[in-house]
Design an enzyme around this catalytic site. Sequence first.
Site, PDB file in Angstrom:
ATOM      1  N   GLU A   5       0.752  -1.208   0.072  1.00 44.71           N
ATOM      2  CA  GLU A   5       0.036  -0.069  -0.191  1.00 44.71           C
ATOM      3  C   GLU A   5       0.719   1.283   0.209  1.00 44.71           C
ATOM      4  O   GLU A   5       0.636   2.146  -0.772  1.00 44.71           O
ATOM      5  CB  GLU A   5      -0.882  -0.043   0.987  1.00 44.71           C
ATOM      6  CG  GLU A   5      -2.078  -1.171   1.250  1.00 44.71           C
ATOM      7  CD  GLU A   5      -1.441  -2.400   2.147  1.00 44.71           C
ATOM      8  OE1 GLU A   5      -2.133  -2.844   2.974  1.00 44.71           O
ATOM      9  OE2 GLU A   5      -0.053  -2.555   2.066  1.00 44.71           O
TER      10      GLU A   5
ATOM     11  N   CYS B 227      -0.484   0.797   7.639  1.00 43.75           N
ATOM     12  CA  CYS B 227      -0.917   1.307   6.619  1.00 43.75           C
ATOM     13  C   CYS B 227      -2.178   1.969   6.456  1.00 43.75           C
ATOM     14  O   CYS B 227      -2.100   2.776   5.584  1.00 43.75           O
ATOM     15  CB  CYS B 227      -1.111   0.093   5.412  1.00 43.75           C
ATOM     16  SG  CYS B 227       0.685  -0.706   4.921  1.00 43.75           S
TER      17      CYS B 227
ATOM     18  N   ALA C 198       8.534 -36.169  -8.699  1.00 43.53           N
ATOM     19  CA  ALA C 198       8.325 -36.729 -10.012  1.00 43.53           C
ATOM     20  C   ALA C 198       8.369 -38.156 -10.016  1.00 43.53           C
ATOM     21  O   ALA C 198       9.369 -38.674  -9.424  1.00 43.53           O
ATOM     22  CB  ALA C 198       9.620 -36.205 -11.100  1.00 43.53           C
TER      23      ALA C 198
ATOM     24  N   THR D   7      18.353 -39.095  -0.444  1.00 42.19           N
ATOM     25  CA  THR D   7      18.468 -38.185  -1.444  1.00 42.19           C
ATOM     26  C   THR D   7      19.993 -37.589  -1.519  1.00 42.19           C
ATOM     27  O   THR D   7      20.526 -37.455  -2.797  1.00 42.19           O
ATOM     28  CB  THR D   7      17.363 -37.074  -1.519  1.00 42.19           C
ATOM     29  OG1 THR D   7      16.176 -37.737  -1.502  1.00 42.19           O
ATOM     30  CG2 THR D   7      17.491 -36.278  -2.368  1.00 42.19           C
TER      31      THR D   7
ATOM     32  N   LEU E 281      20.541 -28.128  -4.518  1.00 40.58           N
ATOM     33  CA  LEU E 281      19.326 -27.840  -3.924  1.00 40.58           C
ATOM     34  C   LEU E 281      19.529 -26.354  -3.741  1.00 40.58           C
ATOM     35  O   LEU E 281      18.568 -25.782  -2.756  1.00 40.58           O
ATOM     36  CB  LEU E 281      19.127 -28.743  -2.356  1.00 40.58           C
ATOM     37  CG  LEU E 281      18.662 -29.991  -2.388  1.00 40.58           C
ATOM     38  CD1 LEU E 281      18.418 -30.309  -0.852  1.00 40.58           C
ATOM     39  CD2 LEU E 281      17.554 -30.330  -3.252  1.00 40.58           C
TER      40      LEU E 281
END
Length: 365
Positions: A49, A81, A151, A193, A201
């Site tokens: 804003e 604001c 995936a 992993t 990463l």
Amino acid sequence: MDYMKQALSLAKLALGQVSPNPAVGAVIVKDGEIIGQGYTQPPGSAHAEIMALNQAGRKARGADMYVTLEPCSHYGRTPPCTKAIIEHHLASVHMAIIDPNPLVAGRGEAELEKAGIRTFVGEHAEEARQLMEAFIKHITTGMPFVTVKYAASMDGKIATKTGDSKWISGEESRKYVHYLRYISDVIMVGARTVINDNPRLTCRYAGTGGAAKKQPVRVIIDGSGSTSPDAKVYHEVGSAILVTGPGKTDIEKRQAFADAGVEILEIPLKNGVLNLKKLMAVLGERGVTSVLAEGGGVLTGSLIDQGLADKVIAFIAPVIVGGREAITPVAGEGAETMLNAVRLERVAVERFGDDVMMSGYINRI
């Protein structure tokens, strides 16, 4: 022109770069012309804003503001604001949603109404809520919003029986994953992993916004302390946290991690596994609003079993891996009957090249 839609587009430019604040967009309109617009800047800097008001200047008198979240009415890192809006004598403020922050929660709207500024609530509310889902969960529960991503092949495998997984998904899918990293505070993976893939990463997405770019924090879930301090993930730009069980790293390893600038965070066990709910509480206390969990199957299964996953994103590639020993995307305890299986809501399907991305929500935010 759909001015609230424009405000939402601006808000997206701040995603992932302004936590723990919400990503907000604002547009100021007068006589059918946009005279000011802006989006949230990094913490301690101007809110959307204020950016829009500064651009509009004296023209703001009698104008209309479209903002994706109710303007704040309290002092935090910056002044409220609502005060600036009132001082600029706007005619009306259109808000997509009311701020769920207990310090605001309708007070901003009431303050504007009291000053004679008309208010409207609800334009593109669902889109705004989805855009700010991480902020909403964090401000109302103290916990980060958790997205699990994987995936998989058409036969539901994330790697072959030898552990090879590069690449199941196509280039377009992988580019989108970097965008997901860009808008997340934390990337989280399991020890397997790191050991099998030795990933970096990092986010290699070229952001188009003006907000400061930062790398998400890399969090490695390693209950037994088996990952090597030499792994790439611990030596990339940005910070990394090794989450392990009590007493699972010896003095020599601790020193090696310290030399690499890695924080070791010990989390208690629950039923023999790391208490990830405790971890999420710690991350929430640190101002982390969003976590992107990228696997593997053990971590994904644990997050779902422990009721911590809010959203699932799956990229399905037109590949058949086969093999009963090939790795599946979700391990853990799982459901004993289909009646108890986790069913997603608000499901969406998109195409990325030859891949199909399916996403849905587990927990309603």
